[in-house]
Design an enzyme around this catalytic site. Structure first.
Site, PDB file in Angstrom:
ATOM      1  N   SER A 124       0.730  -1.080  -0.105  1.00 34.42           N
ATOM      2  CA  SER A 124      -0.102   0.049   0.137  1.00 34.42           C
ATOM      3  C   SER A 124       0.955   1.037   0.202  1.00 34.42           C
ATOM      4  CB  SER A 124      -0.844   0.063   1.095  1.00 34.42           C
ATOM      5  OG  SER A 124      -0.160  -0.022   2.287  1.00 34.42           O
ATOM      6  N   ASP A 155      -3.511   8.465   7.535  1.00 33.71           N
ATOM      7  CA  ASP A 155      -4.368   7.607   8.416  1.00 33.71           C
ATOM      8  C   ASP A 155      -3.441   7.049   9.370  1.00 33.71           C
ATOM      9  OD1 ASP A 155      -3.136   5.418   7.111  1.00 33.71           O
ATOM     10  OD2 ASP A 155      -4.657   4.834   5.850  1.00 33.71           O
ATOM     11  N   HIS A 194      -0.637   5.027   7.182  1.00 38.51           N
ATOM     12  CA  HIS A 194       0.084   5.554   5.909  1.00 38.51           C
ATOM     13  C   HIS A 194       0.566   7.089   6.112  1.00 38.51           C
ATOM     14  CE1 HIS A 194      -2.166   1.925   4.831  1.00 38.51           C
ATOM     15  NE2 HIS A 194      -1.165   1.989   4.021  1.00 38.51           N
TER      16      HIS A 194
END
Ligand code: NAG
Ligand code: NAG
Ligand code: NAG
Ligand code: NAG
Ligand code: NAG
Length: 325
Positions: free
Chosen positions: A47, A299, A302
């Site tokens: 991610s 978040d 991340h």
């Protein structure tokens, strides 16, 4: 903290990007002179580097992901740009198209000009339940070479053999890629998912970070060994540990009001998928800060676009050293 869970988030965040070494001029006024600029950028990982492969049922396809760039959610696990976007720009390329986007597009070849991004959120080096792992990502790439979507002659070839973790690196090199950047592990002891409950986002968990430092040492040794075994030192470490740390400590020119507090904070502490969640009446189950630039993190796991920009800025000198010599 559940060690198993931490470990899986560590493996999740291993990423790897690589560059074909062919020399070709590309228009534009960028950092890397056109005569030594790589032709294409290929990205593998999780991610931290996914720019649109993750299944649309995943959370990063939802508001408020992408609010800063491109203005809507398109699976970047951030409010905007992520590391490969900055590295592509540094190389004078556009951010390469996500593999899934290319598969479902009718435009074909023109989209391949800058390479391809094979990274999937939630992926690890090892077996991961719901996302193609590194092995599978490299399989996709190999298949595209076989199908002549990318021609092997565009990539300089030199085959090596492999063991353990280095197997992926060697495999990519064996497919003919001349420059391969490998990211070290970031200081995950600083992730809001940990610092929130433990210190209200004030302090990194240094005990945890020390283990990651050790992992990075082993990774360095692996990469050094690979370079000794290979001509032209194709492997290069992107030191996410040092660059994250410098950004979080506000040591660079980009300063964060709240280095450790995420902009998008779920109501339920520790909910990885909480940013963007709404209840059945559409009420938000998270709070959003006013200015995403105020925090290094977007978040709870991340970085924000501004966070990545700061990381890139800390990395720039070593990127130049690697690509300009
Ligand atoms: C996306 O996830 C859904 C639900 O898990 C699944 O049914 C679907 O097949 C997945 N699509 C792709 C392209 O992997
Ligand atoms: C990667 O995933 C594939 C398919 O799920 C699996 O067969 C393989 O063992 C995994 N690779 C590693 C290194 O765990
Ligand atoms: C790599 O080379 C060694 C000897 O140099 C050999 O024993 C090993 O089987 C090779 N591995 C692969 C994956 O080709
Ligand atoms: C690993 O190598 C990088 C790049 O050479 C360096 O910046 C970093 O300090 C090294 N990390 C460890 C733990 O040795
Ligand atoms: C989530 O938390 C925010 C801030 O505390 C609050 O305004 C909001 O009502 C909460 N959402 C729900 C559905 O409880």
């Amino acid at each position: 903290m559940d060690t198993q869970k931490l470990l899986s988030s560590v493996l999740c965040c291993f990423l790897l990007s690589m560059l074909s070494g062919r020399q070709q001029a590309v228009q534009g006024n960028h950092h890397v002179p056109s005569n030594i600029r790589p032709l294409k950028l290929f990205v593998f990982g999780d991610s931290y580097v996914d720019t649109g492969n993750t299944n649309k049922t995943q959370f990063a396809w939802k508001y408020p992901y992408g609010i800063t760039f491109p203005g809507k959610a398109v699976v970047r696990f951030s409010d905007g740009r992520v590391l490969p976007d900055y590295i592509a720009k540094f190389l004078g390329l556009e951010s390469p198209i996500p593999y899934e986007g290319w598969k479902s597009s009718s435009c074909g070849i023109p989209l391949l000009k800058y390479g391809m991004n094979f990274a999937y959120g939630g992926t690890g080096v090892f077996d991961t339940a719901f996302s193609p792992n590194m092995t599978v990502q490299i399989d996709f790439f190999e298949q595209l070479l076989k199908d002549n979507v990318f021609t092997a002659k565009d990539l300089e070839s030199s085959v090596m053999n492999a063991s353990a973790e280095s197997i992926n690196l060697k495999r990519i090199h064996g497919l003919g890629v001349k420059k391969i950047a490998v990211t070290g592990i970031a200081p995950f002891g600083c992730l809001p998912v940990l610092t929130g409950p433990a210190s209200s986002f004030r302090q990194c968990n240094e005990y945890y970070n020390s283990f990651l430092g050790f992992h990075n040492l082993l990774l360095n040794q692996t990469v050094e060994k690979l370079n000794v075994e290979t001509e032209d030192c194709p492997f290069f470490i992107i030191d996410l540990y040092a660059s994250f740390t410098s950004a979080i400590k506000n040591e660079g020119s980009i300063k964060f009001e709240n280095p450790l507090k995420p902009c998008c904070l779920p109501n339920v502490s520790g909910d990885y998928f909480g940013c963007g969640k709404v209840d059945e009446n559409g009420a938000k189950l998270y709070t959003l800060c006013e200015n995403p630039k105020s925090g290094f993190f977007w978040d709870i796991s991340h970085p924000s676009q501004e966070g990545w920009r700061a990381v890139y800025s800390a990395l720039q000198a070593t990127l130049e050293q690697y690509f300009l010599h």
